[in-house]
Motif scaffolding. Structure first.
Motif, mmCIF file in Angstrom:
data_model
loop_
_atom_site.group_PDB
_atom_site.id
_atom_site.type_symbol
_atom_site.label_atom_id
_atom_site.label_comp_id
_atom_site.label_asym_id
_atom_site.label_seq_id
_atom_site.Cartn_x
_atom_site.Cartn_y
_atom_site.Cartn_z
ATOM 1 N N LEU A 133 0.677 -1.263 -0.025
ATOM 2 C CA LEU A 133 -0.078 0.145 0.096
ATOM 3 C C LEU A 133 0.806 1.234 -0.030
ATOM 4 O O LEU A 133 0.541 2.391 -0.432
ATOM 5 N N THR A 136 4.108 4.069 -4.293
ATOM 6 C CA THR A 136 3.643 5.203 -4.902
ATOM 7 C C THR A 136 3.295 5.107 -6.388
ATOM 8 O O THR A 136 4.178 4.034 -7.132
ATOM 9 N N GLN A 138 1.251 3.739 -8.453
ATOM 10 C CA GLN A 138 0.741 2.546 -9.035
ATOM 11 C C GLN A 138 -0.670 2.751 -9.742
ATOM 12 O O GLN A 138 -1.545 3.365 -9.475
ATOM 13 N N GLY A 140 -2.243 0.144 -10.921
ATOM 14 C CA GLY A 140 -3.492 -0.445 -10.578
ATOM 15 C C GLY A 140 -4.423 0.256 -9.500
ATOM 16 O O GLY A 140 -5.367 -0.433 -9.047
ATOM 17 N N GLU A 141 -4.025 1.397 -8.662
ATOM 18 C CA GLU A 141 -4.741 1.925 -8.025
ATOM 19 C C GLU A 141 -5.793 3.079 -8.443
ATOM 20 O O GLU A 141 -6.378 3.760 -7.975
ATOM 21 N N SER A 142 -5.689 2.982 -9.794
ATOM 22 C CA SER A 142 -6.634 3.692 -10.646
ATOM 23 C C SER A 142 -8.063 2.696 -10.712
ATOM 24 O O SER A 142 -7.775 1.884 -11.357
ATOM 25 N N ILE A 143 -9.049 3.293 -10.754
ATOM 26 C CA ILE A 143 -10.270 2.614 -10.861
ATOM 27 C C ILE A 143 -10.509 2.072 -12.220
ATOM 28 O O ILE A 143 -10.829 1.049 -12.514
ATOM 29 N N ALA A 146 -7.786 -0.883 -12.655
ATOM 30 C CA ALA A 146 -7.706 -1.826 -11.621
ATOM 31 C C ALA A 146 -8.198 -3.190 -12.101
ATOM 32 O O ALA A 146 -7.552 -4.441 -11.594
ATOM 33 N N MET A 147 -9.126 -3.325 -12.903
ATOM 34 C CA MET A 147 -9.829 -4.630 -13.366
ATOM 35 C C MET A 147 -8.910 -5.251 -14.433
ATOM 36 O O MET A 147 -9.027 -6.609 -14.471
ATOM 37 N N ARG A 149 -5.495 -6.957 -14.795
ATOM 38 C CA ARG A 149 -4.035 -7.115 -14.016
ATOM 39 C C ARG A 149 -3.173 -6.960 -15.142
ATOM 40 O O ARG A 149 -2.145 -6.451 -14.642
ATOM 41 N N TRP A 152 -1.148 -3.643 -14.509
ATOM 42 C CA TRP A 152 -0.371 -3.335 -13.287
ATOM 43 C C TRP A 152 0.500 -4.458 -12.759
ATOM 44 O O TRP A 152 1.234 -4.288 -11.832
ATOM 45 N N SER B 177 -6.971 -5.917 -6.815
ATOM 46 C CA SER B 177 -6.041 -5.255 -7.494
ATOM 47 C C SER B 177 -5.833 -4.038 -6.423
ATOM 48 O O SER B 177 -6.050 -4.058 -5.345
ATOM 49 N N PRO B 178 -4.664 -3.239 -6.749
ATOM 50 C CA PRO B 178 -4.090 -2.446 -5.966
ATOM 51 C C PRO B 178 -5.352 -1.137 -5.198
ATOM 52 O O PRO B 178 -5.306 -0.909 -4.296
ATOM 53 N N TRP B 179 -6.122 -0.884 -6.364
ATOM 54 C CA TRP B 179 -7.239 -0.090 -5.899
ATOM 55 C C TRP B 179 -8.058 -0.707 -4.961
ATOM 56 O O TRP B 179 -8.441 -0.233 -3.783
ATOM 57 N N TYR B 203 -11.037 8.067 -3.167
ATOM 58 C CA TYR B 203 -11.552 6.603 -3.016
ATOM 59 C C TYR B 203 -12.707 6.118 -2.452
ATOM 60 O O TYR B 203 -13.664 5.436 -2.859
#
Ligand SMILES: Nc1ncnc2c1ncn2[C@@H]1O[C@H](COP(=O)(O)OP(=O)(O)OP(=O)(O)O)[C@@H](O)[C@H]1O
Ligand SMILES: [Mg+2]
Lengths: 314, 330
Positions: A133, A136, A138, A140-143, A146-147, A149, A152, B177-179, B203
């Motif tokens: 977590l 920084t 990342q 994959g932290e964007s919606i 994210a789906m 793989r 990311w 996912s990371p999200w 978020y």
């Protein structure tokens, strides 16, 4: 030999430390290369002025300790600087950029990352997830990504590698898959420090990182903190253990009742009368007459005898 | 008393449209509460704006059903933003208060007699679903294994369970996912997540919108099955959805699915059982103990007891992780 040639970062940290030689030992002293500059920061809780810092500079590339008695305002000052609390007044900058008014997450993104005195591990996430977590940038932290793989996965693998290396360094690798909530108090401290390093900060602010960590591990943690400096990071930390402070800090700032009362290298600060007064209260060392001393000793002796008597009777 | 028949009826309910409605609502709540820790007590409000959105677009304004669906979804997004903007920066309890109040306001507005011309008052809006049933591929009763449903119900079930599978898959992909990791981090301690440079507010807003839109689909299905009426969007549906979520296990992809099926099975079986056991000339349960009128309430008594037992012996729900319980709050 290659090992003897200092790297660029080590070089810089040596230069940064040498820069402190000429700094006066006065509260609010100017530093040659400050990373943080704070001015007139005031935080009041009702009638209590928890923080009242006139001027403060933190030198880049060195380890600075913030010490002071309980309730001096150290944590509150941390909170204000990192955007977790709003001051009543004041301005401060990080790396030359004014950052008062920024949210906590924006401050962290700039590279100024803090840990908490009361550890905040994410209990129902595993240790490795806690670490990841921290990474920084990342994608994959964007919606929107994210789906998928593949977008990311590679970055995640790189981050995991870095996280595993840090876990090993902090002797948490055996706990990798455990829930962070199952860690002991000291292990939580370690995890929090390791996690903050995942952010790759320029300045890391640690609020009592050594509290509750066992002596052996404390030694290696001290080594890690020093190595952060060699890596070119700036460390600003709160600590009550004077041996730790003496061992690793290049500069010490003393706070009492919200104010900066003294600054300087560890030895100078610890023999500063203002500091001793702040810790022990003024007049603690008013010279005793021989008679007074005798009277106190006699009273103590009596007390011990009485206690012994009671013990043998009881 | 015909137990086999009662089991059949209960199973038909457990897989029927009612279970789908509650399941979709619970999937949305799972995003909010299970993964992000947001206490949304107004899922009924999201269902209502979606259901009434499509119904009034068709019945009141005479546009197409499909446009109505889009409008309904847009309304759930707007509602999520309206609720989230003032509350998501505040402590968790504020969202709970605001959502439950908003859901009630919505229910009273659509049920108001002065707005009868738009929303049909307490009677609600009917007969706007023609375009949907025109696509029904089934021409007779459908089923198997001794269970059967009307062709309309079966068409709703086909689409409804399809949506459940689709959303479950989406949740699965998102939460690994990371999200998803950021959301779970926020659930645990949002200040810690903030200190790592994540925009917690954004978020939370995304979570509120996604869960709310899924709740909107529950509202669509509810409208297709029963027509839209204020009583179908009362607060109890939100709490049934929470029950379903806790039963199945919060923060588990399949939790809402299992929870909804079991919940509706129990509800309808207990209903049928007590109803049969108290009727007839020589009832199984003597009238002195329980009258036929009281019987219909017994299911809630039993459901309550069952929930209590669940919370005591398996508080993590059916799919929950036992290890999570061992964690204390140090
Ligand atoms: N949220 C708050 N509301 C009211 N008073 C507060 C609050 N937070 C801190 N204080 C007060 O501000 C003063 C400074 O507290 P702070 O936590 O900054 O001390 P500290 O220097 O970190 O002490 P310690 O070494 O014990 O951690 C204390 O007197 C404390 O009681
Ligand atoms: Mg403190």
């Amino acid at each position: 030999m290659a090992a003897d040639t200092p790297t660029a970062a080590e070089d810089m940290s040596t230069v940064a430390r040498q820069g402190l030689v000429d700094v006066e030992h006065q509260p609010g002293a100017k530093k040659p290369d400050p990373i943080v500059v704070a001015d007139k920061v005031v935080r009041k809780f009702g009638g209590l002025t928890a923080v009242d810092v006139e001027h403060l500079e933190i030198q880049r590339g060195v380890i600075t300790a913030l010490i002071g008695p309980n309730g001096a305002g150290k944590t509150t000052f941390f909170n204000v600087l990192t955007g977790f609390d709003r001051p009543d007044d004041g301005k401060w900058s990080f790396g030359g950029k004014d950052i008062q008014g920024l949210s906590a997450y924006q401050v962290a993104r700039l590279g100024m990352v803090r840990t908490f005195q009361l550890t905040k591990v994410l209990s129902r996430l595993s240790v490795i997830e806690n670490m990841l977590l921290g990474a920084t940038g990342q994608s994959g932290e964007s919606i929107w990504q994210a789906m998928l793989r593949p977008l990311w996965g590679q970055q995640e693998r790189d981050n995991t590698e870095r996280a595993d290396a840090l876990l090993k360094r902090f002797q948490l690798d055996a706990k990798r898959e455990d829930f962070a909530g199952s860690l002991s108090g000291g292990q939580r401290k370690l995890l929090e420090v390791a996690r903050s390093l995942m952010v790759e900060p320029e300045l890391v602010m640690l609020d009592e990182p050594m509290a509750g960590v066992n002596p052996a591990l404390k030694q290696s943690l001290l080594g890690h903190v020093k190595s952060l400096r060699e890596d070119g990071m700036t460390v600003f930390f709160v600590e009550h253990d004077m041996d730790v402070v003496r061992d690793i800090s290049d500069w010490v700032i003393v706070m009492a009742q919200g104010r900066i009362i003294s600054e300087g290298p560890p030895e100078a600060v610890m023999s500063d009368q203002r500091v001793i007064d702040a810790y022990l209260g003024a007049h603690h060392d008013a010279a005793l007459s021989v008679e007074d001393e005798d009277a106190i000793l006699a009273a103590a002796r009596e007390e011990i005898e009485a206690a012994e008597e009671q013990e043998s009777h009881g | 008393m015909d137990i086999a028949n009662q089991l059949t009826l209960a199973l038909e309910q457990a897989f029927g449209p009612s279970a789908i409605i509650i399941c979709l609502a619970a999937i949305g709540l799972n995003v909010h509460f299970g993964y992000t820790g947001l206490l949304n007590f107004g899922q009924a409000g999201f269902m209502a704006v979606a259901g009434y959105g499509v119904a009034s677009i068709v019945s009141t304004w005479g546009f197409s059903f499909w446009l109505g669906l889009l409008v309904g979804l847009a309304l759930t997004v707007v509602l999520a933003l309206l609720l989230g903007i003032p509350t998501l920066r505040l402590r968790a309890d504020y969202l709970a208060i605001v959502t439950i109040a908003a859901a009630e306001i919505i229910r009273f507005v659509v049920g108001a007699s002065s707005l009868r011309g738009y929303f049909g008052g307490q009677d609600g809006l009917q007969q706007y679903t023609g375009s949907f049933f025109a696509l029904n591929p089934y021409s007779s009763q459908m089923g198997g294994l001794g269970l059967s449903w009307s062709k309309a119900d079966f068409w709703i079930m086909t689409v409804g369970w399809g949506l459940v599978v689709l959303f479950s898959l989406m949740i699965f992909l998102l939460m690994r996912s990371p999200w998803g990791r950021v959301l779970k981090g926020i659930r645990e301690d949002e200040d810690a997540v903030r200190s790592l440079g994540k925009n917690v507010y954004a978020y939370k807003m995304q979570s509120l919108v996604i869960g709310g839109v899924i709740g909107g689909f529950a509202g669509f299905v509810s409208g297709l099955y029963q027509s839209v009426q204020p009583t179908n969007f009362a607060t109890d549906i939100t709490f049934f959805a929470y029950t379903v979520l806790l039963l199945g296990g919060a923060a588990r992809v399949l939790g809402p699915l299992a929870g909804a099926v079991i919940f509706w099975f129990l509800i309808s079986f207990l209903d049928n059982f007590f109803s049969a056991a108290t009727s007839g000339d020589n009832p199984l349960i003597p009238t002195a103990l329980m009258s036929h009128q009281q019987a219909s309430l017994m299911r809630f008594v039993f459901l309550g007891v069952a929930l209590m037992l669940l919370m005591i012996y398996r508080p993590q729900g059916i799919f929950g992780d036992r290890r999570e319980l061992a964690i204390d709050g140090r």
